[in-house]
Design a protein around this motif. Sequence first.
Motif, PDB file in Angstrom:
ATOM      1  N   PRO A  42       0.833  -1.212   0.000  1.00 60.95           N
ATOM      2  CA  PRO A  42       0.000   0.000   0.000  1.00 60.95           C
ATOM      3  C   PRO A  42       0.865   1.259   0.000  1.00 60.95           C
ATOM      4  O   PRO A  42       1.750   1.406   0.827  1.00 60.95           O
ATOM      5  CB  PRO A  42      -0.783  -0.128   1.305  1.00 60.95           C
ATOM      6  CG  PRO A  42       0.135  -0.893   2.215  1.00 60.95           C
ATOM      7  CD  PRO A  42       0.901  -1.829   1.330  1.00 60.95           C
ATOM      8  N   MET A  43       0.582   2.160  -0.911  1.00 61.96           N
ATOM      9  CA  MET A  43       1.382   3.366  -1.101  1.00 61.96           C
ATOM     10  C   MET A  43       0.489   4.537  -1.486  1.00 61.96           C
ATOM     11  O   MET A  43      -0.689   4.371  -1.770  1.00 61.96           O
ATOM     12  CB  MET A  43       2.425   3.130  -2.200  1.00 61.96           C
ATOM     13  CG  MET A  43       3.612   2.300  -1.760  1.00 61.96           C
ATOM     14  SD  MET A  43       4.690   3.216  -0.642  1.00 61.96           S
ATOM     15  CE  MET A  43       5.451   4.364  -1.796  1.00 61.96           C
ATOM     16  N   ALA A  63      -7.362   4.986  -4.008  1.00 54.75           N
ATOM     17  CA  ALA A  63      -7.128   4.333  -2.713  1.00 54.75           C
ATOM     18  C   ALA A  63      -8.256   3.365  -2.404  1.00 54.75           C
ATOM     19  O   ALA A  63      -9.417   3.605  -2.749  1.00 54.75           O
ATOM     20  CB  ALA A  63      -7.009   5.381  -1.615  1.00 54.75           C
ATOM     21  N   TYR A  64      -7.934   2.267  -1.739  1.00 52.75           N
ATOM     22  CA  TYR A  64      -8.945   1.286  -1.348  1.00 52.75           C
ATOM     23  C   TYR A  64      -9.154   1.257   0.164  1.00 52.75           C
ATOM     24  O   TYR A  64     -10.082   0.616   0.653  1.00 52.75           O
ATOM     25  CB  TYR A  64      -8.574  -0.119  -1.836  1.00 52.75           C
ATOM     26  CG  TYR A  64      -7.121  -0.468  -1.723  1.00 52.75           C
ATOM     27  CD1 TYR A  64      -6.570  -0.867  -0.519  1.00 52.75           C
ATOM     28  CD2 TYR A  64      -6.289  -0.386  -2.843  1.00 52.75           C
ATOM     29  CE1 TYR A  64      -5.231  -1.172  -0.416  1.00 52.75           C
ATOM     30  CE2 TYR A  64      -4.949  -0.691  -2.743  1.00 52.75           C
ATOM     31  CZ  TYR A  64      -4.428  -1.089  -1.535  1.00 52.75           C
ATOM     32  OH  TYR A  64      -3.086  -1.386  -1.436  1.00 52.75           O
ATOM     33  N   ASN A  65      -8.307   1.958   0.894  1.00 53.65           N
ATOM     34  CA  ASN A  65      -8.470   2.010   2.346  1.00 53.65           C
ATOM     35  C   ASN A  65      -7.589   3.123   2.894  1.00 53.65           C
ATOM     36  O   ASN A  65      -6.762   3.687   2.175  1.00 53.65           O
ATOM     37  CB  ASN A  65      -8.075   0.667   2.978  1.00 53.65           C
ATOM     38  CG  ASN A  65      -8.588   0.525   4.400  1.00 53.65           C
ATOM     39  OD1 ASN A  65      -9.641   1.062   4.752  1.00 53.65           O
ATOM     40  ND2 ASN A  65      -7.871  -0.205   5.229  1.00 53.65           N
ATOM     41  N   SER A  66      -7.758   3.439   4.155  1.00 51.26           N
ATOM     42  CA  SER A  66      -6.892   4.402   4.840  1.00 51.26           C
ATOM     43  C   SER A  66      -6.378   3.772   6.119  1.00 51.26           C
ATOM     44  O   SER A  66      -7.156   3.178   6.873  1.00 51.26           O
ATOM     45  CB  SER A  66      -7.649   5.698   5.170  1.00 51.26           C
ATOM     46  OG  SER A  66      -7.990   6.394   4.000  1.00 51.26           O
ATOM     47  N   ALA A  67      -5.078   3.884   6.344  1.00 47.64           N
ATOM     48  CA  ALA A  67      -4.485   3.454   7.610  1.00 47.64           C
ATOM     49  C   ALA A  67      -4.261   4.702   8.450  1.00 47.64           C
ATOM     50  O   ALA A  67      -3.742   5.704   7.964  1.00 47.64           O
ATOM     51  CB  ALA A  67      -3.167   2.728   7.349  1.00 47.64           C
ATOM     52  N   ALA A 137       1.472   3.472  16.453  1.00 47.98           N
ATOM     53  CA  ALA A 137       1.136   2.323  15.615  1.00 47.98           C
ATOM     54  C   ALA A 137      -0.073   2.650  14.747  1.00 47.98           C
ATOM     55  O   ALA A 137      -0.884   3.529  15.071  1.00 47.98           O
ATOM     56  CB  ALA A 137       0.850   1.098  16.476  1.00 47.98           C
ATOM     57  N   TYR A 138      -0.166   1.924  13.652  1.00 45.08           N
ATOM     58  CA  TYR A 138      -1.255   2.137  12.700  1.00 45.08           C
ATOM     59  C   TYR A 138      -2.456   1.250  13.007  1.00 45.08           C
ATOM     60  O   TYR A 138      -2.315   0.096  13.402  1.00 45.08           O
ATOM     61  CB  TYR A 138      -0.774   1.840  11.275  1.00 45.08           C
ATOM     62  CG  TYR A 138      -0.159   3.031  10.573  1.00 45.08           C
ATOM     63  CD1 TYR A 138      -0.953   3.973   9.927  1.00 45.08           C
ATOM     64  CD2 TYR A 138       1.225   3.212  10.549  1.00 45.08           C
ATOM     65  CE1 TYR A 138      -0.387   5.066   9.281  1.00 45.08           C
ATOM     66  CE2 TYR A 138       1.795   4.309   9.910  1.00 45.08           C
ATOM     67  CZ  TYR A 138       0.976   5.225   9.274  1.00 45.08           C
ATOM     68  OH  TYR A 138       1.535   6.310   8.646  1.00 45.08           O
ATOM     69  N   HIS A 165      -2.714   7.682   6.359  1.00 40.12           N
ATOM     70  CA  HIS A 165      -1.993   7.179   5.191  1.00 40.12           C
ATOM     71  C   HIS A 165      -2.985   6.519   4.247  1.00 40.12           C
ATOM     72  O   HIS A 165      -3.576   5.491   4.572  1.00 40.12           O
ATOM     73  CB  HIS A 165      -0.925   6.166   5.639  1.00 40.12           C
ATOM     74  CG  HIS A 165      -0.062   5.637   4.536  1.00 40.12           C
ATOM     75  ND1 HIS A 165      -0.518   4.726   3.592  1.00 40.12           N
ATOM     76  CD2 HIS A 165       1.239   5.861   4.227  1.00 40.12           C
ATOM     77  CE1 HIS A 165       0.468   4.424   2.762  1.00 40.12           C
ATOM     78  NE2 HIS A 165       1.536   5.106   3.125  1.00 40.12           N
ATOM     79  N   GLU A 166      -3.209   7.128   3.091  1.00 41.85           N
ATOM     80  CA  GLU A 166      -4.073   6.507   2.096  1.00 41.85           C
ATOM     81  C   GLU A 166      -3.380   5.269   1.538  1.00 41.85           C
ATOM     82  O   GLU A 166      -2.223   5.333   1.107  1.00 41.85           O
ATOM     83  CB  GLU A 166      -4.379   7.478   0.954  1.00 41.85           C
ATOM     84  CG  GLU A 166      -5.495   8.443   1.230  1.00 41.85           C
ATOM     85  CD  GLU A 166      -6.059   9.035  -0.036  1.00 41.85           C
ATOM     86  OE1 GLU A 166      -5.316   9.136  -1.044  1.00 41.85           O
ATOM     87  OE2 GLU A 166      -7.246   9.408  -0.053  1.00 41.85           O
TER      88      GLU A 166
END
Length: 204
Positions: A42-43, A63-67, A137-138, A165-166
């Motif tokens: 993921p970037m 993007a498919y998710n966000s951390a 931590a994420y 973080h996308e």
Amino acid sequence: MGKYDSVLSEVLPHEFHYSYQVAPPKRALRMFEQCKICCLSPMNDNPEFYDYAETLGAIQLPAYNSAVAYLFSQKDREPIKNVDMLAGKTIALQAGMSFGKTFIKNIKALNITTVQVQDFDSLFKMLELNRVDAVAAYTPDALLYFKNRNLSVFPYSKSNPIVIHEDALLCKNVSPEFLKIYRSNMTLFVKSEKFNVLFGSSTM
């Protein structure tokens, strides 16, 4: 196969031949910097984290998710709403993860000591034993760690993340056709029931 692997297996264009490799974060970044035609996940292309859009001409796909990264405090303490509360203290960081240039700049200015820790067990054990004052931590990873081990969640301020973080696919030197098909596949996939099952509930 994790959630992100499942996403990529659905949306990567099958019309193209490619190999799929899994690597630790630091090695994956080196591989991406050195390869000629490739993608990394993921970037994203947020300059807070990376300069690959500028230096490598990399393109971020949807993007498919966000951390979301948080500061977790000891169980008998109040949630940490601002990194200023940790001036002169010690933070354990989730190793191999980028927490953004602004956060790193701030902890240096506040004379905060950092410790890189590889796994969640060690990370939160240090916090539990008062060897550090906080853990960075994420989520959703950290929350899934607590859930999978039936542990109570360490205090954190949900309204005060360190950084978001996308999670997307970042590509360089791939064809316009690849980009077009990927975007189309992702548009359809995020509307699917499978996507809802994967990402419907990842917070606590």
